[in-house]
Motif scaffolding. Structure first.
Motif, mmCIF file in Angstrom:
data_model
loop_
_atom_site.group_PDB
_atom_site.id
_atom_site.type_symbol
_atom_site.label_atom_id
_atom_site.label_comp_id
_atom_site.label_asym_id
_atom_site.label_seq_id
_atom_site.Cartn_x
_atom_site.Cartn_y
_atom_site.Cartn_z
ATOM 1 N N VAL A 122 0.857 -1.181 0.000
ATOM 2 C CA VAL A 122 0.000 0.000 0.000
ATOM 3 C C VAL A 122 0.894 1.232 0.000
ATOM 4 O O VAL A 122 1.724 1.417 0.897
ATOM 5 N N LEU A 123 0.736 2.070 -1.030
ATOM 6 C CA LEU A 123 1.533 3.276 -1.191
ATOM 7 C C LEU A 123 0.605 4.475 -1.193
ATOM 8 O O LEU A 123 -0.353 4.519 -1.962
ATOM 9 N N GLU A 124 0.889 5.441 -0.334
ATOM 10 C CA GLU A 124 0.043 6.629 -0.217
ATOM 11 C C GLU A 124 0.796 7.863 -0.724
ATOM 12 O O GLU A 124 1.965 8.056 -0.400
ATOM 13 N N GLY B 224 5.107 10.797 -0.918
ATOM 14 C CA GLY B 224 4.634 9.423 -0.887
ATOM 15 C C GLY B 224 5.372 8.567 0.126
ATOM 16 O O GLY B 224 6.531 8.819 0.452
ATOM 17 N N ARG B 225 4.672 7.552 0.630
ATOM 18 C CA ARG B 225 5.303 6.592 1.553
ATOM 19 C C ARG B 225 4.537 5.273 1.497
ATOM 20 O O ARG B 225 3.328 5.246 1.263
ATOM 21 N N PRO C 230 10.779 10.282 -1.218
ATOM 22 C CA PRO C 230 9.337 10.391 -0.986
ATOM 23 C C PRO C 230 8.603 11.414 -1.851
ATOM 24 O O PRO C 230 7.414 11.606 -1.672
ATOM 25 N N GLU C 231 9.304 12.086 -2.813
ATOM 26 C CA GLU C 231 8.643 13.151 -3.567
ATOM 27 C C GLU C 231 8.224 12.675 -4.950
ATOM 28 O O GLU C 231 8.949 11.953 -5.636
ATOM 29 N N VAL D 49 -4.235 8.211 -3.394
ATOM 30 C CA VAL D 49 -3.830 9.578 -3.730
ATOM 31 C C VAL D 49 -4.778 10.549 -3.037
ATOM 32 O O VAL D 49 -5.996 10.515 -3.275
ATOM 33 N N THR D 50 -4.221 11.409 -2.186
ATOM 34 C CA THR D 50 -5.013 12.407 -1.475
ATOM 35 C C THR D 50 -4.678 13.786 -2.029
ATOM 36 O O THR D 50 -3.512 14.211 -2.003
#
Length: 326
Positions: free
Chosen positions: A32-34, A45-46, A71-72, A100-101
């Motif tokens: 799971v990647l957010e 992202g993380r 993380p960018e 994706v938020t």
């Protein structure tokens, strides 16, 4: 000599294959990647859930105009719109959920699986139809994968075919099983009911033990509960197996507004896979009848005991893990 003797061969082959499998079930290798938008077109992202071999081996490919250096993620003025894929998706990782938020707080989830390795990230102005088409393709494939890789579910269905022996009775029995697991799948996905995964998987294995015992009774000339009331048994155990199906959707971070559609498409995929399996078994029975093959009499009871042995092995293994975690 009936054509149903071919089921002995099917059961023995499946049992031999399954006996070498781990006692665990439904433990998908998911990542799971957010991504959270910090300013227009720029995301942080993380990995919130890592695949078993870590994130470094995952070859995540974003839209061509985006620059990804975790993380960018920088997509510039165009924003995060386009196709995403994982180039090396396969044995080490069966699926990935990308959430994706946006700046306004809206979260969208995308599922990348081996059957559907490319997804399209849709902007807020994207046509709704594209969203549903993407959702359908993703979750129908996921449902097919889940049932065809769910050895315990297939073994239970095979046991039902053995006992009921085709015709309208079989159709009604499989339909009852479908209604049962569809109802509990929906109830679990919406959070109306909840069962811990460990005890649930133990109960699923125990349901297969029950079917094995019923087959032995039938071979001895006794009329078991499944032979008397096949629809009731299929429906009851379908409720248990449906909660197991729901484990494939758990933790995927699905948005509430798309959950009904995702659930529908996933269930359609499960039914497609189940129908394909039943048709395969019936085709083998038809081929056996055409060939007139005869199996040794000493092998008549082996398949039933094979079902019982494999499923009891699963049950004890899962029970030990439940007790260890208690």
């Amino acid at each position: 000599m009936t054509g149903w003797r071919v089921l002995q061969v099917v059961l023995l082959a499946l049992a031999a294959l399954l006996h070498s499998r781990p006692a665990t079930a439904h433990q998908a290798t998911l990542g799971v990647l957010e991504f959270r938008e910090m300013r227009p077109g720029v995301f942080i992202g993380r990995w919130t859930t890592l695949p078993k071999d870590g994130a470094n081996r995952i070859e995540l490919k974003m839209p061509a105009h985006c620059l990804l250096r975790l993380p960018e993620l920088n997509c510039g003025d165009k924003g995060l719109v386009g196709q995403m894929t994982i180039a090396n998706l396969g044995e080490d990782m069966s699926a990935a959920i990308i959430r994706v938020t946006s700046l306004n707080g809206e979260t969208r989830s995308y599922t990348i699986s081996a059957a559907n390795p490319v997804v399209t990230v849709l902007g807020t102005d994207a046509p709704t139809l594209d969203t549903w088409l993407e959702l359908g393709k993703t979750y129908i494939n996921l449902g097919i994968d889940h049932i065809l890789l769910g050895a315990d579910h297939l073994l239970f269905v095979l046991g039902l075919i053995w006992i009921v022996q085709g015709g309208w009775r079989l159709l009604k029995t499989i339909t009852a099983f479908t209604i049962g697991h569809s109802a509990s799948l929906a109830a679990t996905a919406f959070g109306w009911i909840g069962v811990p995964e460990g005890p649930l998987n133990a109960c699923i294995a125990l349901s297969i033990v029950f079917v094995g015992v019923e087959i032995v009774k039938q071979q001895r000339g006794e009329i078991g509960l499944t032979a008397r009331y096949p629809w009731a048994v299929a429906f009851s155990f379908g409720l248990v197996h449906g909660i197991g199906f729901a484990s494939a959707l758990a933790g995927l971070g699905l948005e509430r507004r798309i959950l009904p559609a995702a659930l529908l498409f996933f269930n359609v995929g499960v039914e497609i896979g189940q129908i394909l399996f039943v048709l395969l078994v019936l085709a083998l029975i038809w081929a056996h009848r055409r060939l007139g093959a005869v199996l040794p009499s000493w092998g008549a009871e082996l398949p039933a005991y094979a079902i019982g042995s494999v499923s009891m092995f699963w049950f004890l293994g899962r029970l030990v893990r439940v007790l260890a975690l208690a």
